[in-house]
Design an enzyme around this catalytic site. Structure first.
Site, PDB file in Angstrom:
ATOM      1  N   TYR A   1      46.236  33.377  48.836  1.00  6.09           N
ATOM      2  CA  TYR A   1      46.286  34.480  47.866  1.00  6.09           C
ATOM      3  C   TYR A   1      47.642  35.200  47.923  1.00  6.09           C
ATOM      4  O   TYR A   1      48.355  35.298  46.914  1.00  6.09           O
ATOM      5  CB  TYR A   1      45.143  35.470  48.106  1.00  6.09           C
TER       6      TYR A   1
ATOM      7  N   SER B   1      50.456  41.344  43.401  1.00 10.73           N
ATOM      8  CA  SER B   1      49.602  42.164  44.265  1.00 10.73           C
ATOM      9  C   SER B   1      50.439  42.722  45.394  1.00 10.73           C
ATOM     10  O   SER B   1      51.453  42.127  45.782  1.00 10.73           O
ATOM     11  CB  SER B   1      48.477  41.303  44.851  1.00 10.73           C
TER      12      SER B   1
HETATM   13  N1  NAP Z   1      41.275  44.336  41.844  1.00 13.04           N
HETATM   14  C1  NAP Z   1      42.188  44.396  42.824  1.00 13.04           C
HETATM   15  O1  NAP Z   1      41.985  45.085  43.849  1.00 13.04           O
HETATM   16  C2  NAP Z   1      43.504  43.670  42.649  1.00 13.04           C
HETATM   17  C3  NAP Z   1      44.557  44.018  43.506  1.00 13.04           C
HETATM   18  C4  NAP Z   1      45.775  43.368  43.367  1.00 13.04           C
HETATM   19  C5  NAP Z   1      45.951  42.412  42.398  1.00 13.04           C
HETATM   20  N2  NAP Z   1      44.911  42.073  41.589  1.00 13.04           N
HETATM   21  C6  NAP Z   1      45.152  41.032  40.565  1.00 13.04           C
HETATM   22  O2  NAP Z   1      44.862  41.559  39.297  1.00 13.04           O
HETATM   23  C7  NAP Z   1      44.539  40.500  38.403  1.00 13.04           C
HETATM   24  C8  NAP Z   1      43.306  40.880  37.598  1.00 13.04           C
HETATM   25  O3  NAP Z   1      42.206  40.991  38.486  1.00 13.04           O
HETATM   26  P1  NAP Z   1      41.074  42.101  38.307  1.00 13.04           P
HETATM   27  O4  NAP Z   1      41.131  42.971  39.493  1.00 13.04           O
HETATM   28  O5  NAP Z   1      41.122  42.709  36.961  1.00 13.04           O
HETATM   29  O6  NAP Z   1      39.781  41.158  38.505  1.00 13.04           O
HETATM   30  P2  NAP Z   1      38.546  40.846  37.517  1.00 13.04           P
HETATM   31  O7  NAP Z   1      37.958  42.113  37.003  1.00 13.04           O
HETATM   32  O8  NAP Z   1      37.671  39.924  38.303  1.00 13.04           O
HETATM   33  O9  NAP Z   1      39.222  40.050  36.300  1.00 13.04           O
HETATM   34  C9  NAP Z   1      39.760  38.769  36.489  1.00 13.04           C
HETATM   35  C10 NAP Z   1      40.043  38.139  35.149  1.00 13.04           C
HETATM   36  O10 NAP Z   1      40.592  36.827  35.363  1.00 13.04           O
HETATM   37  C11 NAP Z   1      39.892  35.901  34.547  1.00 13.04           C
HETATM   38  N3  NAP Z   1      39.858  34.581  35.163  1.00 13.04           N
HETATM   39  C12 NAP Z   1      39.462  34.253  36.424  1.00 13.04           C
HETATM   40  N4  NAP Z   1      39.495  32.925  36.587  1.00 13.04           N
HETATM   41  C13 NAP Z   1      39.913  32.396  35.405  1.00 13.04           C
HETATM   42  C14 NAP Z   1      40.119  31.067  34.939  1.00 13.04           C
HETATM   43  N5  NAP Z   1      39.859  29.997  35.702  1.00 13.04           N
HETATM   44  N6  NAP Z   1      40.548  30.878  33.662  1.00 13.04           N
HETATM   45  C15 NAP Z   1      40.784  31.937  32.860  1.00 13.04           C
HETATM   46  N7  NAP Z   1      40.596  33.231  33.240  1.00 13.04           N
HETATM   47  C16 NAP Z   1      40.155  33.441  34.501  1.00 13.04           C
HETATM   48  C17 NAP Z   1      38.473  36.484  34.426  1.00 13.04           C
HETATM   49  O11 NAP Z   1      37.875  36.049  33.211  1.00 13.04           O
HETATM   50  P3  NAP Z   1      36.657  35.018  33.072  1.00 13.04           P
HETATM   51  O12 NAP Z   1      35.822  35.111  34.318  1.00 13.04           O
HETATM   52  O13 NAP Z   1      35.950  35.469  31.830  1.00 13.04           O
HETATM   53  O14 NAP Z   1      37.332  33.701  32.896  1.00 13.04           O
HETATM   54  C18 NAP Z   1      38.791  37.983  34.314  1.00 13.04           C
HETATM   55  O15 NAP Z   1      39.071  38.328  32.992  1.00 13.04           O
HETATM   56  C19 NAP Z   1      44.370  39.241  39.269  1.00 13.04           C
HETATM   57  O16 NAP Z   1      45.514  38.433  39.149  1.00 13.04           O
HETATM   58  C20 NAP Z   1      44.256  39.805  40.685  1.00 13.04           C
HETATM   59  O17 NAP Z   1      44.724  38.881  41.657  1.00 13.04           O
HETATM   60  C21 NAP Z   1      43.692  42.687  41.683  1.00 13.04           C
END
Ligand code: NAP
Length: 266
Positions: A154, A140
């Site tokens: 985080y 991130s």
């Molecule tokens: N969105 C942003 O603004 C942003 C910015 C920077 C970085 N990121 C990073 O991008 C990555 C993806 O996030 P996203 O934005 O796509 O969020 P998201 O739409 O909430 O997706 C998160 C994914 O992680 C899985 N997950 C969460 N906890 C888990 C667990 N205990 N075991 C297995 N799977 C788990 C969820 O699946 P289930 O709930 O089905 O398990 C879901 O598929 C993350 O690492 C996040 O930190 C996001």
């Protein structure tokens, strides 16, 4: 089996689902893992129909220490090895550190740090042996800037993923294995619904600060192909990353606190 296999964690939503579609569009079979089985099955069906590749789904909770091995065992039982690993699963834990339980923080570290490091550690030897591999660690922008209140571990976990990726990148650079850290800024996904900040962010964050999950994942895929150790998608995020490097930490911390502290429910 002729096609290579990409394993994507957190494939049931957002950036992970986008990564799965991108790898499939480049001819990879994809292994999708997360906790929500139904979501994985729906995406697997969509990808099979659209791209004509094979899909595997493994339901696993990465907060469980046995989670990573469970995923690899399920793939091995199908006779498959991992050629590309996208360590994407993640979430934000809201609240001040002192007001959260240690169990929640421990599970957070397991998902955000231990699981991706373990999956990389266990898939890397095969990649080196076959002289081909891709590892994308979804970090991130928060890992490139000083920490801020309410985001306690985080940014720290993402900073670890960035340094880990850079080191691994250097270790395996001449062995056909590409390692990249992807550092998105605000991205449309379910992330901010899960951590409860959606309504506030929608009110206060301008639209230009946001990117789509597809363009973020596409940037990550391209960075891994080009073997770039660090990828910050979006010019606005790149400017923030440069400013964070140039300005003293205490300036950036003050700015972060005034801009972001109020989003974090402290
Ligand atoms: N969105 C942003 O603004 C942003 C910015 C920077 C970085 N990121 C990073 O991008 C990555 C993806 O996030 P996203 O934005 O796509 O969020 P998201 O739409 O909430 O997706 C998160 C994914 O992680 C899985 N997950 C969460 N906890 C888990 C667990 N205990 N075991 C297995 N799977 C788990 C969820 O699946 P289930 O709930 O089905 O398990 C879901 O598929 C993350 O690492 C996040 O930190 C996001």
């Amino acid at each position: 089996m002729d096609r290579r296999l990409a394993l994507v964690t957190g494939a049931s939503a957002g950036i992970g689902a986008a990564f799965a579609r991108i790898y499939a569009s480049h001819g990879y079979d994809v292994a999708l893992t997360a906790r929500r089985a139904e979501r994985l099955e729906t995406l697997a069906e969509e990808i099979r129909m659209r791209f004509g590749v094979e899909t595997l789904t493994v339901t696993a909770d990465l907060a469980e220490p046995a989670g990573p091995q469970k995923i690899l065992d399920a793939l091995a039982a199908q006779g498959r090895v991992v050629d590309a690993l996208v360590n994407n699963a993640g979430y934000g834990l809201p609240g001040a550190y002192a007001n959260t339980s240690w169990e929640d923080q421990q599970a957070f570290l397991q998902v955000m740090v231990t699981a991706p490091c373990e999956l990389a550690h266990k898939t890397l030897p095969g990649m080196i042996e076959r002289k081909f591999g891709r590892i994308v660690n979804v970090a991130s922008l928060a890992g490139l800037i000083p920490g801020s209140a309410g985001h306690t571990l985080y940014g720290a976990t993402k900073a670890l993923l960035i340094r880990f990726s850079q080191s691994l990148h250097l270790e395996v650079a001449d062995q056909g294995v590409h390692v990249s850290a992807l550092c998105p800024g605000f991205t449309y996904s379910e992330f901010h619904d899960v951590n409860g900040s959606r309504a506030t962010l929608n009110r206060r964050m301008p639209a230009w600060m946001w990117m789509g999950a597809d363009e973020v994942a596409a940037a990550g895929y391209e960075a891994a192909e080009a073997n770039r150790p660090l990828c910050v998608p979006g010019v606005h995020n790149q400017i923030i990353a440069v400013m964070a490097k140039l300005f003293p930490d205490d300036w950036v911390m003050t700015l972060m606190q005034s801009r972001l502290g109020r989003f974090r429910g402290l």
